[in-house]
Design a protein around this motif. Structure first.
Motif, PDB file in Angstrom:
ATOM      1  N   PRO A 191      64.666 -20.562 -63.466  1.00 51.84           N
ATOM      2  CA  PRO A 191      64.883 -20.121 -64.847  1.00 51.84           C
ATOM      3  C   PRO A 191      63.572 -19.938 -65.608  1.00 51.84           C
ATOM      4  O   PRO A 191      63.494 -19.143 -66.542  1.00 51.84           O
ATOM      5  CB  PRO A 191      65.703 -21.260 -65.464  1.00 51.84           C
ATOM      6  N   VAL A 222      69.304 -25.755 -66.724  1.00 56.96           N
ATOM      7  CA  VAL A 222      67.960 -25.400 -67.193  1.00 56.96           C
ATOM      8  C   VAL A 222      67.392 -26.622 -67.906  1.00 56.96           C
ATOM      9  O   VAL A 222      68.052 -27.213 -68.767  1.00 56.96           O
ATOM     10  CB  VAL A 222      68.015 -24.203 -68.164  1.00 56.96           C
ATOM     11  N   ARG A 227      62.554 -22.892 -69.811  1.00 62.64           N
ATOM     12  CA  ARG A 227      62.467 -21.445 -69.706  1.00 62.64           C
ATOM     13  C   ARG A 227      61.124 -20.939 -70.223  1.00 62.64           C
ATOM     14  O   ARG A 227      60.730 -21.249 -71.342  1.00 62.64           O
ATOM     15  CB  ARG A 227      63.618 -20.795 -70.493  1.00 62.64           C
TER      16      ARG A 227
END
Length: 233
Positions: A191, A222, A227
């Motif tokens: 991710p 995640v 991210r």
């Protein structure tokens, strides 16, 4: 599951005792895990020794900051953040059937970039299919369980992991000595760096419930701040 396998950065699991008297995972049984990143492992399972180790996560989830994901810690397991990836290990251990001087554990899993494991492929499906044989051998082959005599393919399918389109391959590995094992190679784009494929290797003794593989797979998320924060490997 071959206790040591998981330990390095991962799965399969048999632990050896180092010169200082403390148990250490045997990297030779670790599925593709780089030796320098192998964490110390407790070889006495449920005894509770080592519970004060600050690296150990006893519940919730353990983070793999490199790949931007977190792995859920099942009941009766513990997690560790590694230099490359993250690992989960069952607290239940026993003498390895192929070599009783070594200690095996009931299950383990670990994450790492495919490039670190040396697994090739341009897609998640290609990587998962390329990784499963090495995973099985490192989790249940060798001294701890004897050679793998055969395997059955239990699943080979597309899955969604942490919002990414991934793929998993699951085998039942039949060993020459002792417990057979469920092994699974799960691959999906990171991710935090979508051009990098993450592999999660699993190895679990078949006397455990197969659903533990699904529990961990479905619980991968995640990581907070994961991210866009990935690093090159």
């Amino acid at each position: 599951m071959a206790a040591a396998v998981l330990a390095s950065i991962g799965v399969g699991v048999y632990a050896l005792t180092d010169d200082g008297g403390g148990p250490r995972t045997a990297t030779s049984q670790q599925p593709g895990a780089p030796e320098d990143n192998a964490p110390d492992r407790e070889g006495d399972g449920d005894s509770g020794d080592g519970g004060d180790d600050p690296r150990r996560v006893e519940s919730g989830a353990v983070t793999d900051p490199l790949s931007g994901i977190s792995l859920p810690v099942p009941d009766g397991w513990y997690g560790e953040e590694l230099q490359v990836g993250a690992a989960l290990t069952s607290k239940t251990s026993y003498d390895c059937p192929g070599d009783t001087s070594k200690t095996c554990v009931k299950g383990g899993a670990y994450s790492a970039p495919a490039v670190v494991l040396g697994t090739r492929g341009d897609t998640a499906e290609e990587v998962a299919k390329a990784d499963i044989a090495a995973n099985a051998e490192e989790s249940y082959g060798g001294e701890a369980y004897g050679r793998i005599t055969s395997h059955d393919v239990l699943a080979s399918k597309a899955v969604t992991v942490a919002g990414q389109k991934g793929y998993l391959v699951r085998w039942k590995a039949v060993t020459q000595e002792g417990s057979d094992g469920f092994v699974q190679s799960l691959a999906f784009p990171s991710p935090s760096r979508p051009d990098q494929i993450v592999v999660v290797r699993f190895g679990v003794d078949t006397d455990q419930q197969e659903k533990i593989l699904d529990e961990i797979t479905e619980g991968i998320e995640v990581a907070e701040g994961g991210r866009g924060n990935g690093q090159d490997v």
